[in-house]
Design a protein around this motif. Structure first.
Motif, mmCIF file in Angstrom:
data_model
loop_
_atom_site.group_PDB
_atom_site.id
_atom_site.type_symbol
_atom_site.label_atom_id
_atom_site.label_comp_id
_atom_site.label_asym_id
_atom_site.label_seq_id
_atom_site.Cartn_x
_atom_site.Cartn_y
_atom_site.Cartn_z
ATOM 1 N N VAL A 1 0.840 -1.204 0.000
ATOM 2 C CA VAL A 1 0.000 0.000 0.000
ATOM 3 C C VAL A 1 0.875 1.254 0.000
ATOM 4 O O VAL A 1 0.637 2.199 -0.770
ATOM 5 C CB VAL A 1 -0.946 0.000 1.219
ATOM 6 N N LEU A 2 1.895 1.265 0.856
ATOM 7 C CA LEU A 2 2.792 2.416 0.924
ATOM 8 C C LEU A 2 3.537 2.611 -0.380
ATOM 9 O O LEU A 2 3.683 3.743 -0.878
ATOM 10 C CB LEU A 2 3.782 2.239 2.079
ATOM 11 N N PHE A 3 4.007 1.521 -0.969
ATOM 12 C CA PHE A 3 4.721 1.616 -2.246
ATOM 13 C C PHE A 3 3.800 2.141 -3.347
ATOM 14 O O PHE A 3 4.222 2.942 -4.190
ATOM 15 C CB PHE A 3 5.285 0.251 -2.645
ATOM 16 N N THR A 4 2.547 1.701 -3.354
ATOM 17 C CA THR A 4 1.590 2.177 -4.356
ATOM 18 C C THR A 4 1.357 3.672 -4.226
ATOM 19 O O THR A 4 1.334 4.407 -5.226
ATOM 20 C CB THR A 4 0.263 1.420 -4.219
ATOM 21 N N LEU A 5 1.194 4.153 -2.999
ATOM 22 C CA LEU A 5 0.995 5.586 -2.772
ATOM 23 C C LEU A 5 2.225 6.376 -3.220
ATOM 24 O O LEU A 5 2.100 7.447 -3.844
ATOM 25 C CB LEU A 5 0.699 5.847 -1.299
ATOM 26 N N MET A 6 3.408 5.868 -2.918
ATOM 27 C CA MET A 6 4.644 6.539 -3.344
ATOM 28 C C MET A 6 4.770 6.538 -4.862
ATOM 29 O O MET A 6 5.235 7.522 -5.453
ATOM 30 C CB MET A 6 5.852 5.852 -2.701
ATOM 31 N N THR A 7 4.349 5.453 -5.499
ATOM 32 C CA THR A 7 4.408 5.369 -6.961
ATOM 33 C C THR A 7 3.496 6.399 -7.608
ATOM 34 O O THR A 7 3.880 7.086 -8.565
ATOM 35 C CB THR A 7 4.009 3.956 -7.426
ATOM 36 N N PRO B 1 12.291 3.232 -14.224
ATOM 37 C CA PRO B 1 12.649 3.011 -12.810
ATOM 38 C C PRO B 1 11.610 2.202 -12.047
ATOM 39 O O PRO B 1 11.963 1.340 -11.233
ATOM 40 C CB PRO B 1 12.764 4.436 -12.251
ATOM 41 N N LEU B 2 10.326 2.464 -12.319
ATOM 42 C CA LEU B 2 9.274 1.716 -11.634
ATOM 43 C C LEU B 2 9.300 0.246 -12.030
ATOM 44 O O LEU B 2 9.053 -0.638 -11.202
ATOM 45 C CB LEU B 2 7.911 2.324 -11.943
ATOM 46 N N LEU B 3 9.623 -0.027 -13.295
ATOM 47 C CA LEU B 3 9.716 -1.413 -13.752
ATOM 48 C C LEU B 3 10.852 -2.142 -13.037
ATOM 49 O O LEU B 3 10.685 -3.270 -12.560
ATOM 50 C CB LEU B 3 9.925 -1.452 -15.266
ATOM 51 N N LEU B 4 12.005 -1.480 -12.945
ATOM 52 C CA LEU B 4 13.148 -2.105 -12.278
ATOM 53 C C LEU B 4 12.862 -2.327 -10.795
ATOM 54 O O LEU B 4 13.227 -3.368 -10.228
ATOM 55 C CB LEU B 4 14.399 -1.233 -12.450
ATOM 56 N N ILE B 5 12.207 -1.360 -10.157
ATOM 57 C CA ILE B 5 11.870 -1.526 -8.738
ATOM 58 C C ILE B 5 10.877 -2.664 -8.550
ATOM 59 O O ILE B 5 10.977 -3.435 -7.587
ATOM 60 C CB ILE B 5 11.311 -0.210 -8.172
ATOM 61 N N SER B 6 9.921 -2.781 -9.473
ATOM 62 C CA SER B 6 8.922 -3.847 -9.343
ATOM 63 C C SER B 6 9.570 -5.223 -9.411
ATOM 64 O O SER B 6 9.109 -6.174 -8.753
ATOM 65 C CB SER B 6 7.863 -3.706 -10.437
ATOM 66 N N PHE B 7 10.652 -5.364 -10.181
ATOM 67 C CA PHE B 7 11.377 -6.630 -10.227
ATOM 68 C C PHE B 7 12.191 -6.846 -8.957
ATOM 69 O O PHE B 7 12.508 -7.988 -8.616
ATOM 70 C CB PHE B 7 12.306 -6.667 -11.437
ATOM 71 N N ALA C 1 2.415 9.192 -6.285
ATOM 72 C CA ALA C 1 2.974 10.519 -6.040
ATOM 73 C C ALA C 1 4.156 10.795 -6.969
ATOM 74 O O ALA C 1 4.282 11.897 -7.530
ATOM 75 C CB ALA C 1 3.407 10.647 -4.575
ATOM 76 N N TYR C 2 5.020 9.811 -7.148
ATOM 77 C CA TYR C 2 6.190 9.965 -8.033
ATOM 78 C C TYR C 2 5.749 10.225 -9.472
ATOM 79 O O TYR C 2 6.268 11.134 -10.140
ATOM 80 C CB TYR C 2 7.047 8.704 -7.960
ATOM 81 N N MET C 3 4.797 9.436 -9.963
ATOM 82 C CA MET C 3 4.336 9.610 -11.337
ATOM 83 C C MET C 3 3.686 10.973 -11.528
ATOM 84 O O MET C 3 3.865 11.616 -12.569
ATOM 85 C CB MET C 3 3.358 8.490 -11.696
ATOM 86 N N PHE C 4 2.931 11.422 -10.536
ATOM 87 C CA PHE C 4 2.250 12.713 -10.658
ATOM 88 C C PHE C 4 3.257 13.862 -10.678
ATOM 89 O O PHE C 4 3.213 14.728 -11.565
ATOM 90 C CB PHE C 4 1.274 12.895 -9.495
ATOM 91 N N VAL C 5 4.195 13.870 -9.720
ATOM 92 C CA VAL C 5 5.155 14.978 -9.615
ATOM 93 C C VAL C 5 6.096 14.994 -10.808
ATOM 94 O O VAL C 5 6.286 16.033 -11.464
ATOM 95 C CB VAL C 5 5.934 14.881 -8.294
ATOM 96 N N VAL C 6 6.698 13.833 -11.106
ATOM 97 C CA VAL C 6 7.658 13.777 -12.216
ATOM 98 C C VAL C 6 6.959 14.042 -13.541
ATOM 99 O O VAL C 6 7.484 14.757 -14.406
ATOM 100 C CB VAL C 6 8.376 12.419 -12.239
ATOM 101 N N GLY C 7 5.763 13.482 -13.722
ATOM 102 C CA GLY C 7 5.030 13.728 -14.958
ATOM 103 C C GLY C 7 4.668 15.188 -15.130
ATOM 104 O O GLY C 7 4.742 15.733 -16.234
#
Length: 290
Positions: free
Chosen positions: A218-224, A264-270, A226-232
């Motif tokens: 859940v925490l990782f999903t929320l961080m993801t 980066p999200l793909l690599l982290i997911s692995f 937030a990351y996609m929104f800010v960086v995008g």
């Protein structure tokens, strides 16, 4: 069984990523390139024919077999690459075992597919039972239909119960994912092709930390998000100003966005399954990252 912490899971995840990101790029990147070539050879002519203004509708039906075959090959290649990444990271310096990976990857995918189907069956059964209960409470003549919801015939308490039910479904699926989250790393660590070994050992290892793992996801999903929104947002503004809204600029912006955001999200997911596995097995983690 060792009880993990969310901090340990994050620490092991990024330690694995730091040590193996080049290997991930080689295997996963190679798999994606291979799939791109296979997709063009197997489906390129079919999609071109379907896109033609004079295309026969039967072309779409004839393409089903090719699409299914490509999807099967894609699953084999991607999961084999995933197994190579996990095995190489868990046992650094060992020569890649492509033959094992091509068997273990699809076996792991099939095992997880069976688990997910079983989870959906459980959800359908519970949903059917609740539908009967609510049907009896609100009337079988569409008591929970969209028209009833819009007209206000269904009370706020019932709507709250429905919302809670959907939240419960989400938590249940996260729980299932948590319980079997380390099945792949277990198979890679033990060099086994048997998905039952990975699934059963994952169930055992995650027993004392199942809700901690749910919280981690859940925490990782929320961080993801937030990351996609800010960086995008930042990247979109910069690329829009630089490219001036041209067609070529839009393509370049899309490619850069994919590299900066999704790669980066793909690599982290692995890395996450191994991070959880190492957090649950601190002795093995110290052996690898020493």
């Amino acid at each position: 069984m060792h009880k993990m912490s969310i901090g340990a899971a994050f620490s092991e995840t990024f330690a694995f990523l730091k040590a193996n990101w080049t290997q991930m790029l080689i295997y996963i990147g190679g798999a994606l390139v291979l799939l791109g070539i296979l997709g063009y050879l197997m489906l390129g002519a079919t999609f071109a024919a379907m896109a033609s203004p004079t295309a026969d509708p039967s072309v779409a039906f004839g393409a089903v077999g090719s699409i299914v075959l490509f999807a099967l090959l894609a699953a084999i290649i991607l999961y084999a690459a995933c197994m190579l990444v996990w095995r190489g990271g868990l046992h650094p310096g060992e020569a890649p075992n492509f033959g094992w990976a091509l068997q273990a990857g699809p076996a792991f995918a099939f095992g997880m597919f069976v688990v997910m189907i079983a989870a959906y069956v459980v959800i359908l059964v519970i949903s059917f039972v609740l539908m009967l209960i609510f049907g009896a409470a609100f009337g079988l003549g569409g008591g929970l239909s969209p028209d009833a919801l819009q007209s206000g015939a269904v009370g706020g308490g019932a709507i709250v119960l429905l919302v809670l039910f959907y939240i419960a479904i989400l938590l249940f699926m996260l729980w299932v994912q948590a319980r079997f989250s380390v099945a792949g790393p277990v198979m890679a660590d033990r060099l086994t092709r048997n998905p039952v070994t990975g699934l059963s050992e994952s169930w055992r290892l995650t027993g004392t930390s199942q809700w901690v793992i749910v919280g981690f996801y859940v925490l990782f999903t929320l961080m993801t998000v937030a990351y996609m929104f800010v960086v995008g947002l930042v990247l979109g503004g910069i690329m829009g100003a630089m490219m001036g809204g041209s067609g070529f600029g839009s393509i370049v912006a899309l490619i850069i966005s994919a590299i900066v955001i999704y790669l980066p999200l793909l690599l982290i997911s692995f890395s996450i399954p191994v991070g959880i596995y190492r957090a649950l097995s601190p002795k093995a983690a110290s052996d690898v990252f020493a």
